[in-house]
Design a protein around this motif. Structure first.
Motif, PDB file in Angstrom:
ATOM      1  N   LEU A 179      -8.349   0.877   2.054  1.00 52.63           N
ATOM      2  CA  LEU A 179      -8.241   1.460   3.376  1.00 52.63           C
ATOM      3  C   LEU A 179      -8.563   3.060   3.591  1.00 52.63           C
ATOM      4  O   LEU A 179      -7.861   3.623   2.774  1.00 52.63           O
ATOM      5  N   GLU A 203     -14.016  12.109   8.864  1.00 48.51           N
ATOM      6  CA  GLU A 203     -14.400  12.084   7.522  1.00 48.51           C
ATOM      7  C   GLU A 203     -16.010  11.997   7.154  1.00 48.51           C
ATOM      8  O   GLU A 203     -16.677  11.888   8.109  1.00 48.51           O
ATOM      9  N   LEU A 243       0.829  -1.182  -0.096  1.00 50.45           N
ATOM     10  CA  LEU A 243       0.059  -0.004  -0.123  1.00 50.45           C
ATOM     11  C   LEU A 243       1.138   1.274  -0.156  1.00 50.45           C
ATOM     12  O   LEU A 243       1.889   1.614   0.879  1.00 50.45           O
ATOM     13  N   TYR A 257      -9.659   3.518  10.939  1.00 51.79           N
ATOM     14  CA  TYR A 257      -9.683   3.379   9.353  1.00 51.79           C
ATOM     15  C   TYR A 257     -10.614   2.339   9.369  1.00 51.79           C
ATOM     16  O   TYR A 257     -10.916   1.261  10.101  1.00 51.79           O
ATOM     17  N   ILE A 304      -9.679   6.390   6.231  1.00 53.11           N
ATOM     18  CA  ILE A 304      -9.497   7.143   7.237  1.00 53.11           C
ATOM     19  C   ILE A 304     -10.816   7.371   7.597  1.00 53.11           C
ATOM     20  O   ILE A 304     -11.750   8.017   6.748  1.00 53.11           O
ATOM     21  N   LYS A 325      -3.815  13.194   7.669  1.00 50.48           N
ATOM     22  CA  LYS A 325      -4.917  12.399   6.982  1.00 50.48           C
ATOM     23  C   LYS A 325      -4.097  11.793   6.050  1.00 50.48           C
ATOM     24  O   LYS A 325      -3.873  11.936   4.972  1.00 50.48           O
ATOM     25  N   LEU A 326      -3.872  10.270   6.256  1.00 55.67           N
ATOM     26  CA  LEU A 326      -3.209   9.367   5.543  1.00 55.67           C
ATOM     27  C   LEU A 326      -4.095   8.858   4.377  1.00 55.67           C
ATOM     28  O   LEU A 326      -4.977   7.965   4.804  1.00 55.67           O
ATOM     29  N   PHE A 346      -4.438   6.264   1.299  1.00 56.66           N
ATOM     30  CA  PHE A 346      -3.973   4.959   0.776  1.00 56.66           C
ATOM     31  C   PHE A 346      -4.555   5.088  -0.550  1.00 56.66           C
ATOM     32  O   PHE A 346      -5.428   5.073  -1.082  1.00 56.66           O
ATOM     33  N   GLY A 347      -3.409   4.174  -1.264  1.00 55.90           N
ATOM     34  CA  GLY A 347      -3.763   3.746  -2.813  1.00 55.90           C
ATOM     35  C   GLY A 347      -4.532   2.403  -2.599  1.00 55.90           C
ATOM     36  O   GLY A 347      -4.648   1.898  -1.608  1.00 55.90           O
ATOM     37  N   TYR A 358      -6.140   6.992  15.660  1.00 59.15           N
ATOM     38  CA  TYR A 358      -6.961   7.050  14.164  1.00 59.15           C
ATOM     39  C   TYR A 358      -7.958   5.801  14.175  1.00 59.15           C
ATOM     40  O   TYR A 358      -7.686   4.653  14.839  1.00 59.15           O
TER      41      TYR A 358
END
Lengths: 112, 114
Positions: free
Chosen positions: B43, B58, A88, B35, B45, A99-100, A102-103, B33
Motif C-alpha cells: 500500500l 508522490e 499492516l 493510495y 500513498i 505521509k503514512l 506502510f510495511g 488521500y
C-alpha cells in the motif's frame, strides 16, 4: 533499507494462542505508529495506535513500542479465527502532511 | 451512513482509455488521500489534499491527476491507462495533517486494465 519493514509471513498460530507481529522502521524521528488490519478483499481498518514507549492495551490487543530500538509490535491474545487477516504497520513520515508509510504486511492465519 | 465511500467498486477497461474514480467522506475531515495497493498488497500513498490544497504528490506518472472540488470530495482521473495501472485504489481521510490523526479508508476501487 525499507522505511517500514515487516515479516510478510504467513504466520500461523493455533486458536487461543498469542500472535506476535513485529515491525521495524528507519526514521528515528518518527513519533506515531499505527497497526491496521486488512481482511482479504477489504480495506485497512485501524486496530491500534501508539505514541509513547512501552505497552498500550486494548482488549485482546497490545501494542509495544521501543523507540530506541526502532521497533513496534502487536500482540493478539486468545487468538480467534476471525483474527486471520493481513496486519499492516504504518508510520507517518512527514510532519505537517501525514505521509503514512506502510510495511508490506504480515499475513496471519489462526488455525482452529 | 458510510464514512468514506468510493465509486465505482470495480472498473474494467482497455489500455489507452481514460477513467475516473470518485471519493466522498461524510466525517467532516479536512484531509483526504489516494493510495495504490498493487498485486503484492503493498500500500503506497499517491496524493493528499488538505482543505482542497495538494500537500503530498508522490512520484506518480502525470497521467494521474487528482482533483478536490471541496473538502468532502477527492477524485482521481487517470489518462491513457496502462497494464501496470491495474491495482486497488483506496481513498482515505483524516481530521487533519497531524501525525496522530487516524486515517480512515474507503472500500477501494479494483481497477483492471486489459
Amino acid at each position: 533499507q525499507k522505511e517500514v519493514e515487516q515479516n510478510s509471513g504467513p504466520l500461523s498460530v493455533p486458536e487461543g494462542a498469542i500472535a506476535s507481529l513485529n515491525c521495524t522502521y528507519s526514521d528515528r524521528g518518527s513519533q506515531s505508529f499505527f497497526w491496521y488490519r486488512q481482511y482479504s478483499g477489504k480495506s485497512p481498518e485501524l486496530i491500534m495506535s501508539i505514541y509513547s514507549n512501552g505497552d498500550k492495551e486494548d482488549g485482546r490487543f497490545t501494542a509495544q513500542l521501543n523507540k530506541a530500538s526502532q521497533y513496534v509490535s502487536l500482540l493478539i491474545r486468545d487468538s480467534q479465527p476471525s483474527d486471520s487477516a493481513t496486519y499492516l504497520c504504518a508510520v507517518p513520515q512527514i510532519q505537517g502532511a501525514q505521509k503514512l508509510v506502510f510495511g508490506q504486511g504480515t499475513r496471519l492465519t489462526i488455525n482452529p | 451512513d458510510t464514512a468514506v465511500s468510493q465509486t465505482p467498486k470495480y472498473l474494467v477497461t482497455q489500455m489507452g482509455n481514460d477513467k475516473s474514480i470518485k471519493c466522498e467522506q461524510n466525517l467532516g475531515h479536512d484531509t483526504m488521500y489516494w493510495y495504490k495497493q498493487d498485486s503484492k498488497k503493498f500500500l503506497k500513498i499517491m496524493f493528499s489534499y488538505n482543505n482542497k490544497e495538494l500537500i503530498i504528490n508522490e512520484t506518480v506518472p502525470n497521467r494521474f491527476s487528482p482533483k478536490s472540488p471541496d473538502k468532502a470530495h477527492l477524485n482521481l482521473h487517470i489518462n491513457s491507462l496502462e497494464l501496470g495501472d491495474s491495482a486497488v485504489y483506496f481513498c482515505a481521510s483524516s481530521q487533519g495533517t497531524s501525525d496522530t490523526d487516524t486515517q480512515y479508508f474507503g472500500p477501494g476501487t479494483r481497477l483492471t486494465v486489459l
